[in-house]
Design an enzyme around this catalytic site. Structure first.
Site, PDB file in Angstrom:
ATOM      1  N   HIS A 268       1.148  -1.152   0.326  1.00 43.63           N
ATOM      2  CA  HIS A 268      -0.022   0.231  -0.328  1.00 43.63           C
ATOM      3  C   HIS A 268       0.671   1.386  -0.043  1.00 43.63           C
ATOM      4  CE1 HIS A 268      -3.493   2.478   0.730  1.00 43.63           C
ATOM      5  NE2 HIS A 268      -2.852   3.414   2.017  1.00 43.63           N
ATOM      6  N   ASP A 270       1.138   5.065  -0.028  1.00 40.46           N
ATOM      7  CA  ASP A 270      -0.070   6.360   0.333  1.00 40.46           C
ATOM      8  C   ASP A 270       0.497   6.849  -0.338  1.00 40.46           C
ATOM      9  OD1 ASP A 270      -1.514   5.367   2.302  1.00 40.46           O
ATOM     10  OD2 ASP A 270       0.408   5.095   3.656  1.00 40.46           O
ATOM     11  N   ASP A 380      -6.938   0.824   2.945  1.00 40.97           N
ATOM     12  CA  ASP A 380      -6.414   0.692   3.479  1.00 40.97           C
ATOM     13  C   ASP A 380      -7.611   0.904   4.303  1.00 40.97           C
ATOM     14  OD1 ASP A 380      -4.844   2.666   5.626  1.00 40.97           O
ATOM     15  OD2 ASP A 380      -4.405   4.562   3.933  1.00 40.97           O
ATOM     16  N   HIS A 602      -6.685   9.375  -0.186  1.00 42.62           N
ATOM     17  CA  HIS A 602      -7.173   9.526   1.247  1.00 42.62           C
ATOM     18  C   HIS A 602      -6.989   9.884   2.202  1.00 42.62           C
ATOM     19  CE1 HIS A 602      -5.492   5.350   0.934  1.00 42.62           C
ATOM     20  NE2 HIS A 602      -4.809   5.735   1.714  1.00 42.62           N
TER      21      HIS A 602
HETATM   22 ZN   LIG Z   1      -3.490   5.087   3.366  1.00 43.70          ZN
END
Ligand SMILES: [Zn+2]
Length: 1088
Positions: A268, A270, A380, A602
């Protein structure tokens, strides 16, 4: 014949502790198994040179390698934070290492990337201690000896979690130094590594399986035996003996019918969080090149990555790597999934923005990877807080999953939804794991929430056991998905994880575990699951409720720009069909949308990123605003030539971009028409009444002059504003002490109570500063400072009061309260100077309305939530997300509280609050206080004048009383009108006369149908019209248009053509069309 043991019984706790130390890097690491992992090491074989890039620039490979490099050595400190240092590494393999595998060990206490000399990113490295540590790069599988290897290492002065000091969410320390701690080559002892991985699984089982199971006891016994057999003075023999013991244990197969875990490798990343966007562009290359290397050694390994934006960046910055990834994708090894442009916040973007997330995402995947994604992948947040980590490996964000998603997912061609978000609820446990999620309109999506409760599983025994223990739907589906690999900046799966999964593939005591794709998992569930539970409606996330409010400028920009792009698309589409010469700005619009979607990531839109990322976001917003306004101006000029160029008398028009007729009083700067009934108090603007058709251009000189009036006057110590609908009474503090509906003869403010109260709350969450407003803040509300009101405008078209608030010693606000002659809507415009520390500002209203439910605006629909604190699910929603309004209605009457860029609402009993501003200090120490530094060099655009420049904020809210319940009201349209002002233009008289006044597109018959979007089709000059049913009931309507329409087709979000809609060309109207509750309907109009 059995013999008696000469040894004392082995004890569980002592053996577990002993076995942990046996492999430990921290204890006895000079003599334990850890000490045997490498059999040869050399630092002498390496020559090191460095080039430090000035000014925190991140330069491409080609530029870096041309620079002048200086000799350097380990032990050197590099900095400051965010700087980059390129190393030229020359290695001469020792002669005696012939036949061995040779690895480079590189620990720069930071993130780094290995490059080949021909400019291909080879692998990412992560230094320092911790689970993310990845310091080995395989140079040679089998050395010849004496060969020379050259490569480059790009060192980035940040860790996986940026550069926060002591605590990951602390604002970055700008001057941090990173130690080049270790650079050497080494030969691994493969038998030692095998034993190392074996022991991780066996010790894991001894630890995690229930003590009273045979396998837990066998595992403990095997650990003991291995350590007893580990004779470090005769190591090679000892390793073989130990491996014999572990093999016997690991060979026992799983029981038939054992639970099945699909292990899906992922990292993941970001898109911005504790680092800026520019660093993410490098993180993707580091992480994904690493995964390609692992694929070379593990043929069964499958990796998935999401977020089309990151892949697009990679294709721009690292074209050679992108090509490798596409090749791996063709083999099914490297799977691009997710369906959306970025993994967006799901609370705050508009309905149309969510559609665009899927439209741009799916089109990218289709174009670059040959197919649309079947899974909407939004894993997430939350990492399981394993005992060996200081912080859970998580990126906390605020994705309550909104109700319209199932419909949008399905309309984008995706089938399944994967998340694991709600495991982090801090009040109620979500009851489902594998289930059918039913959206607002009834659309169903097969959904799975990973029961290991993290998207960064370590693929250890604990994750496997949690996959059963926390799986709440084992009766219906005996399988789980385990997304493993280090996230939060990337990295992804490590070699050890793949080794553990191999060992846990089919072993007695654990679920069976298979590396496979997420698609394969869902397809298998779809085939095998029986009687899955349904969950209808909102997946409300019971945490991070502060993200509806933090970073006010970001929220304001997002709302304003969503509407600006809407206006731009409408006017451009009108030009496209009305002006032959006009070229629709498709490429520009694509870029503007993609940038807006990017900032909906996000951690950006929710306000949980560091200041550097927020500055990035604001620059992007500023660019969108300037560019979109320019394009809108150009399009309007194409439709109605500007008066300036023609030298004729200017003529002012108001353009209504909404799909229905509206009547309003508007303020026009420097307007002096004959019909002007009221100058503004400062005499620099005039007020006119405008009645305007759907998509109409109205000459202000034609404005109607009906008899409706408004007035403002003092009454004793109070102030009164009155029009044909209401009488609003304010006291000297500006509190709304009475709101009387003249037609219904009804008072709305309860006796002795008041509205428009500015309230301060202590806002100190448990940990996540920018993210959370916690339930106990409600105990701390108090009136904010003092205030005084006076009359500003007296009518007859516009009445206004000005209230000056001294909110605290440091913060002030000026509020302008406006009532016009055209509507019962009472507007409150705020100018706030905000300088606080962990204080939440809300505005509070109390109504004489009795209702157990309040209604909140959401994406293309509404959601109703309780106004009571009866159950834990009710009080968990003490602060909720609403878009343009919240409404409190009882039988016969209701009041809506509208806003133009806020999202945090609460309605409890008869008290309605809107959260206005917060003041968290981490991870952005200047959150909502702004600072002048990053604005100095640029002029401020109008939308920018908030939350940016030294804590200045502008925003508006409004009170809209209405007869009837919400469902009978005009609240939805009113909330659009409050957010979408008419556009005033000065145009040429002759151009105005030339234009056909017939409506462009009109919806007839159903007030519950909202025409939201009009745009050009993606791949043709057809027109796309998107409508939604807004109240939750059936709608019957006709679409009318003055355009020369040849045919109309229903389509989905991807604009795939569906059924033809019957259209009467002569009368230019469709037959009656039916929409079901909360349906999102997209129509494709083919225009000649
Ligand atoms: Zn995230």
């Amino acid at each position: 014949m059995a013999t008696l043991s000469a040894q004392p019984r082995f004890l569980r706790s002592i053996t577990l502790d002993r076995a942990a130390k046996f492999s430990s890097a921290d204890f006895y690491s000079d003599i334990n198994l850890y000490s045997q992992l490498y059999k040869k090491r050399s630092t002498d074989a390496i020559q090191l040179q460095v080039y430090s890039v000035p000014d925190l620039r991140r330069i491409p490979f080609d530029e870096a390698v041309k620079q002048h490099f200086e000799p350097t050595t380990t032990g050197t400190l590099y900095g400051p934070s965010w700087s980059t240092h390129w190393f030229k590494v020359k290695i001469t393999v020792p002669h005696e290492w012939a036949g061995e595998q040779v690895e480079l060990i590189w620990d720069s206490s930071s993130e780094a990337m290995v490059w080949s000399t021909d400019g291909i990113p080879r692998q990412g490295l992560t230094g320092d201690k911790g689970n993310d540590r990845r310091v080995e790069y395989v140079l040679l599988k089998k050395a010849k000896g004496r060969e020379t290897i050259e490569l480059f290492v790009e060192m980035a002065c940040n860790g996986m979690f940026g550069a926060g000091m002591n605590n990951i969410i602390n604002p970055p320390q700008e001057n941090r130094r990173f130690l080049l701690a270790q650079v050497e080559i080494a030969v691994p002892n493969k038998a030692a590594w095998q034993l190392f991985y074996d022991m991780q699984v066996i010790l894991g089982m001894a630890n995690e399986l229930p003590e009273d199971t045979v396998r837990a006891q066998e595992a403990l016994y095997a650990c003991n035996q291995v350590i007893d057999s580990f004779d470090r003075l005769n190591i090679e023999n000892a390793l073989q003996k130990c491996l014999q013991i572990t093999r016997v244990f690991l060979e026992k197969k799983a029981a038939p019918g054992a639970h099945r875990v699909t292990a899906v490798g992922n990292c993941h990343i970001d898109t911005a969080w504790l680092w800026p966007y520019a660093e993410t562009r490098r993180k993707t290359a580091r992480s994904w090149s690493t995964q390609l290397r692992l694929m070379e050694d593990y043929p069964e390994y499958v990796f998935v990555c999401s977020q089309a934006q990151q892949l697009e960046w990679l294709s721009q910055d690292y074209p050679k790597l992108f090509k490798e990834i596409r090749a791996a994708s063709k083999k099914g090894r490297f799977q691009a999934i997710g369906a959306t442009w970025v993994e967006m916040d799901c609370n705050l973007p508009s309905g149309e923005a969510l559609c665009r997330q899927f439209l741009y995402g799916q089109r990218f995947y289709e174009m670059k990877f040959g197919a649309r994604c079947k899974i909407f992948w939004l894993p997430d947040t939350f990492g399981y807080s394993a005992q060996h980590r200081l912080f859970p490996h998580l990126t906390p964000v605020s994705v309550s999953i909104i109700l319209q998603l199932p419909q949008i997912v399905k309309q984008s061609g995706a089938e399944y939804f994967f998340t694991q978000k709600l495991s982090w609820n801090n009040i109620n446990k979500f009851p489902n794991t594998t289930f059918t999620w039913v959206g607002l309109d009834g659309t169903k999506v097969l959904t799975h929430m990973a029961p290991c409760e993290t998207y960064t599983a370590q693929a250890d025994v604990g994750d496997m056991i949690r996959s059963i223990k926390r799986n709440r739907d084992l009766a219906f589906s005996n399988q789980s998905l385990m997304p493993y690999g280090n996230g939060d900046g990337g990295g992804g799966p490590q070699r050890a994880m793949l080794e553990r999964i191999r060992r846990m593939k089919d072993i007695d005591g654990l679920p069976r575990c298979e590396m496979d794709s997420a698609n394969a998992f869902f397809e298998s569930v779809e085939k095998q699951a029986k009687g899955l539970q349904e969950w209808k409606g909102e997946l409300y996330f019971e945490l991070h409720r502060g993200t509806y409010t933090s970073q006010a400028a970001t929220k304001r920009y997002n709302r304003k720009l969503e509407f600006l792009l809407r206006d731009l698309e409408i006017v451009s589409t009108m030009c496209l069909v009305l002006e032959r010469e006009f070229s629709y700005p498709k490429e520009e619009l694509d870029l503007l949308w993609k940038n807006l979607l990017l900032n909906q990531f996000h951690d950006v839109l929710p306000g949980s990123a560091i200041e550097l990322a927020n500055i990035d976001a604001r620059k992007i917003y500023q660019h969108i605003e300037i560019k979109a306004k320019k394009l809108l101006g150009d399009s309007l000029d194409s439709l109605y030539r500007s008066s300036k160029s023609l030298g004729e008398e200017p003529c002012y028009v108001a353009f209504n971009s909404l799909g229905w007729r509206r009547s309003e009083i508007i303020e026009v700067p420097s307007y002096t028409g004959d019909n002007l009934q009221q100058y503004s108090a400062g005499k620099n603007a005039g007020y006119v009444r405008v009645e305007n058709d759907a998509f109409g251009f109205k000459d202000l000189a034609e404005s109607t002059n009906d008899h409706k009036r408004v007035k403002a006057f003092a009454s004793g110590e109070d102030f009164v504003m009155e029009n044909d609908w209401i009488i609003a009474k304010f006291n000297q503090q500006g509190h709304l002490i009475s709101l009387f509906d003249k037609n219904e003869m009804r008072e709305l403010v309860p006796e002795g109570q008041a509205g428009n109260k500015m309230k301060f709350y202590e806002d100190i969450p448990l940990y996540w500063d920018a993210w959370d407003v916690e339930i106990y803040h409600l105990n701390t509300g108090k009136n904010a400072g003092t205030s005084n009101a006076k009359i500003k405008e007296v009518g007859p078209l516009c009445a206004a009061l000005v209230v000056k608030h001294a909110l605290s010693e440091n913060s002030t606000a000026v509020q302008t309260i406006v009532l016009t002659a055209a509507s019962p809507r009472l507007d409150f415009h705020m100018n706030v100077e905000w300088h606080e520390n962990r204080v939440l500002l809300k505005v509070e209203f109390m109504w004489d309305i009795h209702s157990d439910l309040a209604t909140y605006d959401t994406q293309f629909g509404v959601v109703q939530r309780s106004t009571t604190y009866n159950t834990s699910h009710d009080y968990a929603k003490f602060e909720v997300c609403g878009h343009k309004f919240a409404d409190l209605s009882e039988h016969g009457y209701g009041v809506a509280l509208l806003n133009d860029c806020k999202f945090g609402y609460s309605c409890h009993g008869n008290v309605m609050c809107l959260s206005l501003l917060r003041s968290p200090k981490a991870p952005d120490v200047n959150c909502d206080m702004g600072r002048i530094k990053d604005t100095e060099s640029r002029p401020l655009t109008p939308f920018l004048r908030c939350g940016y420049q030294l804590g200045h904020h502008e925003f508006s809210f409004a009170v809209y009383p209405h007869k009837g319940t919400f469902h009978e009201s005009n609240v939805v349209r009113e909330s659009y009108q409050f957010n979408v002002p008419m556009i005033i233009r000065s145009v040429s008289q002759s151009a105005l006369k030339e234009r056909d006044k017939a409506p462009f597109i009109e919806i007839e018959g159903a007030k519950n149908v909202i025409l939201d979007t009009v745009k050009r089709a993606e791949d043709s000059n057809h027109i796309i019209v998107r409508l939604h049913e807004a109240f939750g009931g059936r709608a019957m309507f006709k679409l009318k248009s003055s355009l020369n329409i040849q045919s109309i087709h229903r389509c989905n979000i991807m604009e795939d053509e569906g059924d033809k809609v019957e259209f009467n060309k002569a009368e230019r109207v469709t037959r009656w069309l039916v929409m079901h509750a909360f349906e999102i309907l997209t129509l494709k109009l083919k225009v000649k």
